[in-house]
Write a protein that holds these residues in place. Structure first.
Motif, PDB file in Angstrom:
ATOM      1  N   UNK A 197       0.789  -1.276   0.265  1.00 17.48           N
ATOM      2  CA  UNK A 197       0.031  -0.385  -0.061  1.00 17.48           C
ATOM      3  C   UNK A 197       1.071   0.842   0.253  1.00 17.48           C
ATOM      4  N   UNK A 208       0.738   5.090   1.171  1.00 19.03           N
ATOM      5  CA  UNK A 208       0.069   6.517   1.979  1.00 19.03           C
ATOM      6  C   UNK A 208       0.435   7.511   1.575  1.00 19.03           C
ATOM      7  N   UNK A 233       0.956  11.550   3.535  1.00 21.15           N
ATOM      8  CA  UNK A 233       0.605  12.472   4.772  1.00 21.15           C
ATOM      9  C   UNK A 233       1.319  13.630   4.639  1.00 21.15           C
ATOM     10  N   UNK A 258      -1.560  15.632  10.335  1.00 22.63           N
ATOM     11  CA  UNK A 258      -2.633  14.828  10.058  1.00 22.63           C
ATOM     12  C   UNK A 258      -1.937  13.643   9.912  1.00 22.63           C
ATOM     13  N   UNK A 259      -3.894  12.731   9.991  1.00 21.68           N
ATOM     14  CA  UNK A 259      -2.949  11.072  10.042  1.00 21.68           C
ATOM     15  C   UNK A 259      -3.043  10.667   8.817  1.00 21.68           C
ATOM     16  N   UNK A 260      -2.823   9.538   7.901  1.00 16.57           N
ATOM     17  CA  UNK A 260      -1.622   9.200   6.868  1.00 16.57           C
ATOM     18  C   UNK A 260      -3.567   8.924   6.139  1.00 16.57           C
ATOM     19  N   UNK A 275      -4.302   6.510   2.905  1.00  8.64           N
ATOM     20  CA  UNK A 275      -4.608   5.667   1.982  1.00  8.64           C
ATOM     21  C   UNK A 275      -4.472   5.321   0.400  1.00  8.64           C
ATOM     22  N   UNK A 292      -3.655  -0.083  -3.143  1.00  7.15           N
ATOM     23  CA  UNK A 292      -3.852  -1.230  -2.423  1.00  7.15           C
ATOM     24  C   UNK A 292      -3.728  -2.637  -3.250  1.00  7.15           C
ATOM     25  N   UNK A 306      -6.946   3.354  -4.598  1.00  5.62           N
ATOM     26  CA  UNK A 306      -8.373   4.233  -3.116  1.00  5.62           C
ATOM     27  C   UNK A 306      -9.522   4.938  -3.743  1.00  5.62           C
ATOM     28  N   UNK A 358       4.508   7.376   1.953  1.00  5.65           N
ATOM     29  CA  UNK A 358       4.765   5.742   2.599  1.00  5.65           C
ATOM     30  C   UNK A 358       4.673   4.877   1.900  1.00  5.65           C
ATOM     31  N   UNK A 390       3.874   0.174   2.602  1.00  4.60           N
ATOM     32  CA  UNK A 390       3.561  -0.209   3.367  1.00  4.60           C
ATOM     33  C   UNK A 390       3.541  -2.029   3.349  1.00  4.60           C
ATOM     34  N   UNK A 429       4.076  -6.220   9.679  1.00  2.00           N
ATOM     35  CA  UNK A 429       3.859  -5.452   9.054  1.00  2.00           C
ATOM     36  C   UNK A 429       4.677  -4.025   9.357  1.00  2.00           C
ATOM     37  N   UNK A 471       6.667  -0.075   7.498  1.00  2.00           N
ATOM     38  CA  UNK A 471       6.235   0.946   6.812  1.00  2.00           C
ATOM     39  C   UNK A 471       7.657   1.204   5.926  1.00  2.00           C
ATOM     40  N   UNK A 511      10.630   3.746   5.378  1.00  2.00           N
ATOM     41  CA  UNK A 511      10.959   5.173   5.786  1.00  2.00           C
ATOM     42  C   UNK A 511      10.689   6.763   5.464  1.00  2.00           C
TER      43      UNK A 511
END
Lengths: 118, 107
Positions: free
Chosen positions: B34, B36, B38, B42-44, B46, B49, B55, B87, B89, B96, B98, B100
């Motif tokens: 996947x 992401x 960011x 804020x949150x990552x 998606x 995938x 997505x 990122x 993943x 799991x 991720x 860097x």
């Protein structure tokens, strides 16, 4: 609308404990695997734990034996019990939902900050 | 443990550019990858995938490719809202992991 809301973060001394919560809404919580992911300030993402719909749990070596993930489906809630905390555990902790078919993490909470310091 | 590298770690680009980010695994993961995005504070989110599936709601200028150990995220025409950190993943096996991260900033 799917929502994940974390709580329980704060300042804790090294060696201490903290319990994080994640309140889920907008979906059938019991049908999804759930995860915790953390991010230290200015650093990348680190997967912390997972729990399956059957209650099976998974951890990386960095937290295994110190952290415990759990869920309470009747309350649509996810938890992370963190013991023996270290300075290196300082981070924003996110809860995340595993997408159906396990295709990545499709929803994330806003995160809760955990600071481990004396 | 499956280790991941991403390159470049920093990418300076201009609006309208085509940019490519690479992600390499220490062992094969089929297509269990996947991507992401960011943004600061804020949150990552998606983006992609199964290595190449967009997505829902993600603009079509984003695309992913690859399988096995080598994967690529491409943004065909960079927009101002795309300046962020990306990122990869792997979700092939626990733990799991991720990558860097790759920061895309304004040239």
């Amino acid at each position: 609308e799917v929502q994940l809301v974390e709580s329980g973060g704060g300042l804790v001394q090294p060696g201490g404990s903290l319990r994080l919560s994640c309140a889920a809404s907008g979906f059938t919580f019991s049908s999804y695997d759930m995860h915790w992911v953390r991010q230290a300030t200015g650093k990348g993402l680190e997967w912390v734990s997972a729990i399956g719909t059957a209650g099976d749990t998974y951890y990386p070596g960095s937290v295994k034996g110190r952290f415990t993930i759990s869920r309470e489906n009747a309350k649509n809630s996810l938890y992370l019990q963190m013991n023996s905390l270290r300075a290196g555990d300082t981070a924003v902790y996110y809860c995340a939902r595993a997408a159906s078919g396990y295709d990545g993490f499709d929803y994330w909470g806003q995160g809760t900050l955990v600071t481990v310091s004396s | 443990v499956i280790w991941m590298t991403q390159s470049p770690s920093l990418l300076s680009a201009s609006t309208g550019d085509r940019v490519t980010i690479s992600c390499r695994m220490s062992q094969g993961i089929s297509s269990y990858l996947a991507w992401y995005q960011q943004k600061p504070g804020k949150a990552p989110e998606l983006l992609i995938y199964a290595a190449s599936t967009l997505q829902s709601g993600v603009p079509s200028r984003f695309s992913g490719s690859g399988s096995g150990t080598d994967f690529t995220l491409t943004i065909s025409c960079l927009q101002s809202e795309d300046f962020a950190t990306y990122y990869c993943q792997q979700y092939y096996s626990f733990p799991f992991t991720f990558g860097p991260g790759t920061k895309v900033d304004i040239k």
